[in-house]
Design an enzyme around this catalytic site. Sequence first.
Site, short mmCIF file in Angstrom:
data_model
loop_
_atom_site.label_atom_id
_atom_site.label_comp_id
_atom_site.label_asym_id
_atom_site.label_seq_id
_atom_site.Cartn_x
_atom_site.Cartn_y
_atom_site.Cartn_z
N ASN A 114 29.36 83.72 3.29
CA ASN A 114 28.48 83.60 2.01
C ASN A 114 27.55 82.55 2.05
O ASN A 114 27.60 81.51 2.92
CB ASN A 114 29.59 83.12 0.99
CG ASN A 114 28.94 83.14 -0.44
OD1 ASN A 114 28.21 83.83 -0.72
ND2 ASN A 114 29.25 81.76 -1.22
N HIS A 116 25.59 79.57 -0.37
CA HIS A 116 25.72 79.07 -1.49
C HIS A 116 24.51 78.01 -1.50
O HIS A 116 23.98 77.19 -0.74
CB HIS A 116 27.04 78.07 -1.46
CG HIS A 116 27.06 77.62 -3.01
ND1 HIS A 116 27.61 78.31 -4.11
CD2 HIS A 116 26.91 76.29 -3.41
CE1 HIS A 116 27.73 77.26 -5.01
NE2 HIS A 116 27.22 76.32 -4.65
N ASP A 148 37.23 81.49 2.04
CA ASP A 148 38.40 81.58 1.80
C ASP A 148 39.02 81.68 0.38
O ASP A 148 38.18 82.32 -0.27
CB ASP A 148 39.13 80.26 2.37
CG ASP A 148 38.59 79.04 1.81
OD1 ASP A 148 38.10 79.20 0.23
OD2 ASP A 148 38.79 77.77 1.78
C1 GRF Z 1 21.53 82.97 -3.69
O1 GRF Z 1 20.91 81.99 -4.40
C2 GRF Z 1 22.77 82.73 -2.83
O2 GRF Z 1 22.77 81.23 -2.67
C3 GRF Z 1 23.69 82.97 -4.07
O3 GRF Z 1 23.25 83.94 -4.77
C4 GRF Z 1 21.84 83.95 -4.72
C5 GRF Z 1 21.24 85.30 -4.37
O4 GRF Z 1 19.87 85.68 -4.37
N1 GRF Z 1 25.05 82.93 -3.56
P1 GRF Z 1 19.44 87.09 -3.78
O5 GRF Z 1 20.13 88.42 -4.49
O6 GRF Z 1 19.75 86.98 -2.30
O7 GRF Z 1 17.92 87.05 -3.98
#
Ligand code: GRF
Length: 210
Positions: A114, A116, A148
């Site tokens: 993921n 974040h 996780d």
């Molecule tokens: C990103 O800021 C990511 O960090 C978070 O969700 C957002 C997704 O943006 N998990 P996108 O759909 O890839 O433009």
Amino acid sequence: MNSAGGFRLGILGSGTGSNFVAIADACASGVIPARVSVVISDVEGAGILDRARERGLPSRFIAPGKFRTKLDDVAEQAFVEALQQAEVDLVVLAGFMRILKGAFLRTFENRVVNIHPSLLPAFPGTASWKQAIDHGAKVTGCTVHFVDQGVDSGPIIAQQTVPVREDDSPESLHARIHAAEHALYPRCIAAIARGEVRIEGRRVRVKGAD
Ligand code: GRF
């Protein structure tokens, strides 16, 4: 890795899909030695599905069921089956807004990542760029991590810092974090696809990162 056709990515997203675009482009140009074998969204009509279709990549909507923040059991099984059918080696969450539970994570153990929008463990959860401004942080950034059972709590693969400017609005800060994500996420996925990433408990060793 699956036997035929190299390293395969399954991408899950709920939103606009800008990280997906960065990843798909990096696959197409060979920067990531992998291909996107399926894109799945829990949101019908999500931008990420349009972006996948524009690129001729297999994409589908799977209804998430009755819960707001997780998949129900039937939906979770449908996600698992779609990813298995596509023979994915790595599940990439790119703005996927639901928590994945034990059964899913056991099926793809250590194979779900993921991104974040903060320097974890600071500011987990939603609108992390706004949390950073409200807290008065001077530096924030983004984190790529294995997933996780907790929320934004898995072993950290890599992080990129982004300064918080005096005149930043939540939107301007979010835009700069997003740009950093588009560079960091493809780099991490490329390292995983090349077999350069090893998990040792909470530590993640990335070859050549020292
Ligand atoms: C990103 O800021 C990511 O960090 C978070 O969700 C957002 C997704 O943006 N998990 P996108 O759909 O890839 O433009």
